[in-house]
Design an enzyme around this catalytic site. Structure first.
Site, mmCIF file in Angstrom:
data_model
loop_
_atom_site.group_PDB
_atom_site.id
_atom_site.type_symbol
_atom_site.label_atom_id
_atom_site.label_comp_id
_atom_site.label_asym_id
_atom_site.label_seq_id
_atom_site.Cartn_x
_atom_site.Cartn_y
_atom_site.Cartn_z
ATOM 1 N N ASP A 148 7.785 -1.036 0.429
ATOM 2 C CA ASP A 148 6.704 0.175 0.669
ATOM 3 C C ASP A 148 7.032 1.638 0.413
ATOM 4 O O ASP A 148 8.195 1.912 0.864
ATOM 5 C CB ASP A 148 6.145 -0.051 1.948
ATOM 6 C CG ASP A 148 4.814 0.978 2.059
ATOM 7 O OD1 ASP A 148 4.567 1.807 1.294
ATOM 8 O OD2 ASP A 148 4.252 0.774 3.259
ATOM 9 N N HIS A 200 3.561 -2.951 1.815
ATOM 10 C CA HIS A 200 2.226 -2.206 2.277
ATOM 11 C C HIS A 200 0.923 -3.125 2.326
ATOM 12 O O HIS A 200 0.895 -3.966 1.342
ATOM 13 C CB HIS A 200 2.097 -0.947 1.169
ATOM 14 C CG HIS A 200 0.930 0.205 1.596
ATOM 15 N ND1 HIS A 200 1.637 0.866 2.641
ATOM 16 C CD2 HIS A 200 -0.237 0.303 1.442
ATOM 17 C CE1 HIS A 200 0.760 1.866 2.964
ATOM 18 N NE2 HIS A 200 -0.386 1.594 2.255
ATOM 19 N N SER A 224 -2.060 3.448 7.066
ATOM 20 C CA SER A 224 -1.711 4.005 5.894
ATOM 21 C C SER A 224 -2.345 5.424 5.819
ATOM 22 O O SER A 224 -1.990 6.074 6.780
ATOM 23 C CB SER A 224 -2.368 3.326 4.766
ATOM 24 O OG SER A 224 -1.851 3.835 3.274
#
Length: 232
Positions: A174, A204, A80
């Protein structure tokens, strides 16, 4: 050796939050992992986390031998916001003529400042990450819109030439899926050897959940195989 950067939008989460990812990859690669606690927003705005991340990478190169690591065989991995940091560490190493990582694994990286990509639109209300949260992360880490357009945040518009071989992993459900997919295309166009895999039916943050999510085990296996190949 692998330098690992955790996620959390440069604002939340810590080493413990992402420990399962690190442990999974340690088990599958046998490499020494150094997990980086970079300073976060809103107290420490852009580019603090980016500079801390590069400083940590340089520290590992200098000190690897002291904990039985090989300073010639170092890769970077991030999830991320950490995926964004791992990529920018490679960019900074390239630009500052520091040894490049042998490989980078970017797991659902933040790679742009555009909150209206196809996946942001389709999965605006997804869990655990949604579009309003991403806006909040940008607000709390960046000093303003100009930072969002910088190549360190908008990786999809950065000069990607000369970066190390790259593995990009994304999740279907996501908002950041398009970021990772576009970055993979841009990397390939820049001549960077790039492997890209999207995992269907997962969200995610799935990557560290190998104990309960089969796709997470598959994604970790893929990442570990590429890391082992690069670090031989």
């Amino acid at each position: 050796m692998v330098v690992y950067y955790h996620g959390g939008g440069w604002v939340i989460a810590n080493l413990d939050t992402y420990d399962a990812s690190v442990r999974g990859l340690v088990e599958k690669t046998g490499a020494i992992f150094v997990s980086v606690a970079y300073r976060q927003g809103p107290e420490h705005k852009y580019p603090t986390a980016h500079n801390d991340s590069f400083a940590a990478y340089q520290w590992v190169l200098k000190n690897a031998a002291s904990f039985k690591g090989d300073p010639q065989k170092v890769a970077v991995v991030g999830e991320s916001a950490g995926g964004n940091l791992a990529a920018t560490v490679s960019m900074m190493a390239r630009d500052k003529k520091v040894m490049l990582p042998k490989h980078e694994v970017l797991v659902y990286p933040i790679a742009g400042y555009d909150l209206n990509t196809p996946s942001y639109q389709k999965y605006a209300q997804a869990k655990p990450l949604n579009k309003p949260m991403m806006a909040w992360f940008f607000e709390n880490y960046l000093r303003g819109a100009a930072d969002g357009k910088s190549p360190m945040i908008s990786l999809v518009n950065a000069n990607l030439k000369g970066l190390p071989p790259t593995t990009i992993i994304t999740a279907e459900i996501d908002p950041l899926m398009s970021d990772g997919s576009m970055l993979a295309d841009k990397m390939k166009a820049a001549g960077v050897p790039t492997k890209y895999q999207n995992y269907d039916g997962v969200t995610h943050e799935f990557f560290g959940m190998a104990a309960v999510v089969p796709q997470a085990g598959q994604a970790q296996d893929m990442a570990a195989a590429e890391l082992k190949k690069a670090l031989q």
